[in-house]
Design a protein around this motif. Sequence first.
Motif: not given
Length: 389
Positions: A169-197
């Motif tokens: 929510r505050n992108s200015s605090r981000s210091s890293r960026m990850m590109y994940v191939l072949d995920l955009a059609e169904s990213p929900d489960s992974f995004f939830r996991r990253v969000d929890a971490l």
Amino acid sequence: MKVAALSALIFASLPIAAALADVRPTSAVLLTPRVRPAAFPKSALIPAEVAKLGESPVVAYQHEGKLFIVARHEGAEPALSGTFRGRLQRIDDGLANLWGAAFEVDSLDRAILDIIVTADAGFVGYFQFRGSAAGPMPVDALRAGVMVRQTVTGAQSGLTRRIAIYRPRNSSRSSRMMYVLDLAESPDSFFRRVDALIYEQVISPVIIIALPAGDGISTVRISDMQRRSELRLQERVSGLNPAVYRRYEQFIFDDLAPALTREYQVGQNREQVAFVGTSASATWVLHQARHRPGEAGVWGAFSLPNNPVDRLPDNASERIFMGGGAFDLEYTVNGLAKCTEILRLGGDCRFTVVNAGHSQSAWDELIADLLINWEDLSTREGGGGAVRP
């Protein structure tokens, strides 16, 4: 069990397959169920489900406590790979070129299964089955960030793709960026996991760019041959077009990455960037790690298929993370062999095995593990890190 140093697996005198048998893997949050082959009665053909074969050559559905897989294929008897193993049997139901298989399962709740069908001629089709509790992500499911979708057209490559982005929510605090191939059609489960971490302060805020397997816009995936050409360079492989491969590289590295770096002000330093691929796209990631070392500090190649890789990364400054599922032995053993060779060449490779098959749940766990280890590496080397509770 995480196999960080690889000493127990790679340098043992046992064969690789035997070494893997001793692994005590961790359990995935999204579980891959235990499966047992079952008979495929004609009555299991539900017209509403089989009609989906017009959109995809493979469909899977639940019926009377079983999971049924149906494929449309003209030619040699097709086979299943990944979580499900074995041959499909021809269905004599007045419909041409139909093949099927049935499995009894303990539970399909929260399961996300990637079903791959192959034949002697190669790839037949793919279908992702999602269990009853693994549906679309609720609007309020994310606590530390948001998901946005964005259509991008490359000025140099001319390619148009619809990507999914997880950003704190505050992108200015981000210091890293990850590109994940072949995920955009169904990213929900992974995004939830990253969000929890991030919410639980296990890792610091990170921006995730999920790239599509198709164009991410239409309901029809781009052709299998085009996608294979984008991910594999070998000119000697029949039908693959190296010009398509170069164009996809141009889209990623000359169009997309510079634009997102400017937008989010993250990624100017290669140590802040990671590229990750799973299954077919894992080969692409390994190739880029060897030939574009300046583009990222971390590379993840999970569930690596047995595709040719011209030269493996051999620089210790290129951090390679690999791994696979304990129930996906063929892909996992192949990846472990490549990881062993990278170490032999003087490179840096870390390997993880998880309690899953060839499935999205396995890749969610493997990539999350990469994020945590990447965080630890950054902290040890003075790059900062999450505030631990």
